[in-house]
Design an enzyme around this catalytic site. Structure first.
Site, PDB file in Angstrom:
ATOM      1  N   CYS A  94      32.468  76.477  69.460  1.00  7.68           N
ATOM      2  CA  CYS A  94      33.842  75.954  69.530  1.00  7.68           C
ATOM      3  C   CYS A  94      34.802  76.722  68.626  1.00  7.68           C
ATOM      4  CB  CYS A  94      33.864  74.460  69.232  1.00  7.68           C
ATOM      5  SG  CYS A  94      33.310  74.007  67.555  1.00  7.68           S
ATOM      6  N   HIS A 149      34.150  69.691  65.826  1.00  6.33           N
ATOM      7  CA  HIS A 149      34.562  70.398  67.041  1.00  6.33           C
ATOM      8  C   HIS A 149      36.024  70.801  66.922  1.00  6.33           C
ATOM      9  CE1 HIS A 149      34.117  71.646  71.161  1.00  6.33           C
ATOM     10  NE2 HIS A 149      35.070  70.851  71.594  1.00  6.33           N
ATOM     11  N   HIS A 195      38.532  74.485  75.322  1.00  2.00           N
ATOM     12  CA  HIS A 195      37.526  74.494  74.261  1.00  2.00           C
ATOM     13  C   HIS A 195      36.181  74.929  74.821  1.00  2.00           C
ATOM     14  CE1 HIS A 195      35.999  70.171  75.252  1.00  2.00           C
ATOM     15  NE2 HIS A 195      36.836  70.530  76.204  1.00  2.00           N
TER      16      HIS A 195
END
Length: 365
Positions: free
Chosen positions: A243, A303, A315
């Protein structure tokens, strides 16, 4: 005392090395371990002296003298996999693309402990790096360069796409420029291999740098060229991204070097929102997700994604894809919405903790 020094000089062991211990042997105190922070070691010794503690000094300051002055290095393959320990079985912690200049701190069994331009510490095997003396490294920095701008591709033995492939290439790779022939640049790798890359897939580095104008549109455009790239723990290249490796790659290809991990990225930029008021967000803002702090636990940033407008963010989770915070949208991401922490802005904000390639000569003086 030791913890105070660590907190002052090396609070984040991902970017600062201070592995020192003092051991009692009879009436003697022996200092041993290693660090790449001479000022931290000096401070520690001063505190011992203030307390009138005598000691034998066995601390190794890095870079190691065993490197014989080869304390700089260049990544010489398309993407080097950088590990937490000097073994291929060790965790992949990050990657570095072709031509990335690194500091070399020590060598161990054909592995090198290195520090990347964002100060991240990791190990690379001998096949991924060309160690250099400071003199040779300074010469390299002064040479003309090209940067590979295509998402993925190849370099060739001759100025012909049908000729033998020399290497695969990924976006962000930097090579020394020798000349050009027809529609190809003639380049040389840090290990001396020579090759040709298509001009349509690369740019003169100075031209690329001068044309950089990071904007909402350029960040969104870059991010969408990586759609579908697989999730890879530790990945920071177009071969695979985690991420934060994804957000780092987007910004790097727009001339801005973010810190490596989401838990570091969240401490840069300017906070824009922390209450899910997504109307405040602009494309390019980073959204952070995780577990908020409680009375007994610290905040955990797990994240990160990038806002692209229209209530959507892009993402890397499974693969690079686009999700929505709109509960009526077909790509609504309820899971991440529920663990949303806050969003930060980097464009047109102070760049504390970031590297701007246009202002910092990472690849070229």
């Amino acid at each position: 005392m030791m913890e105070d020094i660590k907190q002052e000089f090396a609070p984040d062991k991902r970017v600062a090395l201070f592995n020192i211990e003092y051991v009692r042997k009879g009436n003697e105190t022996i200092l041993r371990g290693e660090s790449n922070l001479p000022e931290a070691v000096t401070s520690f010794k001063q505190k011992l002296a203030e307390q009138k503690i005598d000691y034998l000094d066995s601390i190794q300051l890095l870079p190691s003298s065993n490197l014989n002055g080869f304390t700089q290095g260049l990544i010489t393959i398309s993407v080097a996999n950088l590990r937490g320990k000097p073994a291929h079985s060790s965790e992949l912690v990050t990657q570095a693309t072709l031509g990335t200049p690194v500091k070399v701190l020590k060598e161990e069994n054909d592995w090198y402990l290195i520090q990347t331009p964002d100060k991240y510490l990791s190990w690379v095997d001998r096949g991924g790096i060309m160690p250099l003396s400071t003199e040779k490294y300074t010469q390299w920095k002064s040479t003309p360069k090209v940067i590979y701008t295509n998402t993925i591709g190849h370099s060739y033995n001759d100025p012909n796409k049908d000729s033998q492939v020399v290497s695969d290439m990924v976006a962000g790779g930097v090579l020394e420029l020798i000349g050009d022939e027809k529609e190809f640049y003639y380049v040389v790798f840090p290990d001396g291999r020579k090759a040709y890359v298509l001009k349509t897939e690369a740019m003169d580095y100075d031209t690329w740098l001068a044309a950089l104008d990071p904007s909402q549109e350029s960040l969104v455009s870059t991010s969408k060229t990586l759609m579908g790239v697989p999730y890879l723990w530790g990945g920071t290249s177009t071969k695979g991204v985690d991420c934060s490796g994804f957000t780092k790659t987007i910004y790097f290809l727009n001339g801005i070097v973010l810190p490596r991990d989401a838990s570091q990225q969240i401490h840069t930029g300017k906070e824009i929102d922390a209450v899910k008021d997504f109307d405040k967000l602009e494309p390019g803002d980073l959204l952070f997700f995780g577990k908020p702090a409680t009375d007994t636990t610290k905040e955990r940033v797990i994240h990160v994604g990038m806002w692209i407008g229209n209530n959507e963010f892009i993402h890397s989770a499974g693969r690079v894809h686009i999700s929505s915070v709109d509960k009526d949208a077909p790509n609504f991401d309820e899971y991440n919405l529920n663990r949303y922490l806050r969003s930060n802005r980097y464009l047109k904000e102070p760049k504390d903790g970031l590297i701007e390639l246009a202002k910092t000569p990472v690849f070229k003086d």
